[in-house]
Write an enzyme that holds these catalytic residues in place. Structure first.
Site, PDB file in Angstrom:
ATOM      1  N   LEU A 109       0.864  -1.168   0.000  1.00  0.00           N
ATOM      2  CA  LEU A 109       0.000   0.000   0.000  1.00  0.00           C
ATOM      3  C   LEU A 109       0.902   1.220   0.000  1.00  0.00           C
ATOM      4  O   LEU A 109       1.983   1.205   0.594  1.00  0.00           O
ATOM      5  CB  LEU A 109      -0.902   0.028   1.243  1.00  0.00           C
ATOM      6  CG  LEU A 109      -1.948  -1.084   1.393  1.00  0.00           C
ATOM      7  CD1 LEU A 109      -2.679  -0.934   2.720  1.00  0.00           C
ATOM      8  CD2 LEU A 109      -2.929  -1.073   0.234  1.00  0.00           C
ATOM      9  N   ASP A 110       0.474   2.284  -0.667  1.00  0.00           N
ATOM     10  CA  ASP A 110       1.249   3.518  -0.634  1.00  0.00           C
ATOM     11  C   ASP A 110       1.424   3.991   0.805  1.00  0.00           C
ATOM     12  O   ASP A 110       0.591   3.701   1.673  1.00  0.00           O
ATOM     13  CB  ASP A 110       0.554   4.614  -1.441  1.00  0.00           C
ATOM     14  CG  ASP A 110       0.462   4.286  -2.923  1.00  0.00           C
ATOM     15  OD1 ASP A 110       1.282   3.486  -3.395  1.00  0.00           O
ATOM     16  OD2 ASP A 110      -0.439   4.832  -3.593  1.00  0.00           O
ATOM     17  N   LYS A 111       2.473   4.754   1.043  1.00  0.00           N
ATOM     18  CA  LYS A 111       2.769   5.254   2.389  1.00  0.00           C
ATOM     19  C   LYS A 111       1.544   5.863   3.057  1.00  0.00           C
ATOM     20  O   LYS A 111       1.240   5.558   4.216  1.00  0.00           O
ATOM     21  CB  LYS A 111       3.893   6.298   2.306  1.00  0.00           C
ATOM     22  CG  LYS A 111       4.179   7.008   3.627  1.00  0.00           C
ATOM     23  CD  LYS A 111       5.211   8.106   3.448  1.00  0.00           C
ATOM     24  CE  LYS A 111       5.405   8.889   4.733  1.00  0.00           C
ATOM     25  NZ  LYS A 111       6.388   9.996   4.571  1.00  0.00           N
TER      26      LYS A 111
END
Length: 347
Positions: free
Chosen positions: A161-163
């Site tokens: 997942l993106d940051k």
């Protein structure tokens, strides 16, 4: 050679450049003979202690400045007289070390761990984020047995997942589980659903966004729809709630799993996610339709309003069908309440 720091070394001093390859500043002024060269190639020629891929990663991570201005594009051409300064972070361990990192465990057995990743947490070490990642936390939580599962730098990781995206993730604790889960993700046998808030009201209320996604040629940090060189991607969406025509809460289901897929598809179709730092480049004019209080909350939202709410998969050893769902975090709940107070109707 003039430098702005006693810890900066000239590229022309090769011995200094070699010894300063970690934890130092390296500086030079481009000669006319090298004018027109790509900056990553130019730096690689002068810094044999660093590979070109390492230099490219440092540039994309914001470690290069030209005349005091940050440059993130490795293909930037150098010009005669251009002053370059490359910040080389201290060397990171070859394999990540365990660190105390906060995350909520939803399920765990000897094969895998399912967790709720908070927004702001980077999944694995990379230039600019070598420590304090989810991987560091998983190693501390699971012990040294996790190290090396699926790779030295990304042990246990089968998807990301993106940051600044929150939500459900699964990580493998054995090689067998890692292989099986990776194959299921690649074959699209995973049940995934995301909740998001976007600007505007998608039409139709339920539909699909399709288009190949590849690296944006003008900005390496961004992805974009592309006619050549990208990978096919399909996002299915359903509008759950409309806030007038100014904004909407949507559920997204992925037929593919490309980098930034939901963010790219919604932005390309005129409905960028609220708070998205990469794909929302200007103030949306439709925000004026919201009352001031709701508008301020939406415009000040500090991240992309995106949450991985659902993850279902087959257990790689037992064959049991597992399903995990988590509610939106507090910041997205507050965003929905602010938009609802401004007037929202269920779709």
């Amino acid at each position: 050679m003039n430098t702005s720091s006693p810890h900066a070394h000239s590229f022309q001093d090769q011995d200094s450049a070699l010894s300063a390859a970690a934890g130092e500043r390296l500086a030079c002024v481009v000669d006319a003979a090298q004018a027109g060269e790509r900056v990553d190639r130019y730096l690689a020629a002068f810094l044999p202690a660093l590979s070109r891929s390492r230099i490219k990663g440092l540039i994309e991570a914001g470690c290069l400045s030209v005349g005091g201005t940050c440059v993130r594009e490795p293909a930037t051409s150098v010009r005669a007289g251009m002053a370059l300064m490359l910040e080389v972070p201290p060397a990171a361990p070859a394999t990540p070390e365990g660190e105390a990192v906060a995350f909520t465990v939803l399920f765990e057995d000897e094969d895998l761990i399912v967790l709720d990743k908070p927004a702001g947490l980077v999944v694995h070490p990379a230039p600019g984020n070598e420590t304090g990642t989810l991987v560091n936390g998983l190693i501390a939580h699971c012990g040294d047995s996790l190290k090396g599962i699926g790779g030295e730098r990304r042990p246990g990781i089968v998807h990301r997942l993106d940051k600044d995206t929150s939500g459900v993730m699964v990580a493998a604790k054995t090689e067998k589980a890692h292989l099986a889960l990776s194959e299921d993700f690649a074959a699209r046998r995973i049940d995934r659903a995301y909740l998001a808030f976007c600007w505007g009201l998608p039409a139709p209320a339920t539909g699909e966004y399709e288009g190949a996604i590849g690296r944006d040629k003008r900005d390496r940090k961004r992805m974009a729809l592309t006619e050549r060189g990208g990978k096919w991607a399909l996002t299915r969406y359903t509008t759950l709630r409309a806030f007038g025509t100014a904004a909407a809460k949507v559920e997204c289901r992925l037929a593919t799993g490309r980098t930034h897929q939901i963010r790219v598809h919604f932005s390309a179709n005129g409905h960028p996610l609220i708070g998205d730092p990469l794909y929302l480049r200007r103030l949306p004019s439709i925000a004026r339709q919201l009352p001031v209080a709701a508008r301020d909350v939406a415009l000040d939202f500090p991240r992309q309003a995106l949450h991985a709410a659902r993850l279902g998969f087959t257990h790689p050893r037992t064959g049991a069908e597992l399903l995990f769902e988590t509610p939106m975090p507090a910041d997205m709940q507050a965003l929905e309440q602010a938009l609802a107070d401004a007037g929202g109707d269920q779709v």
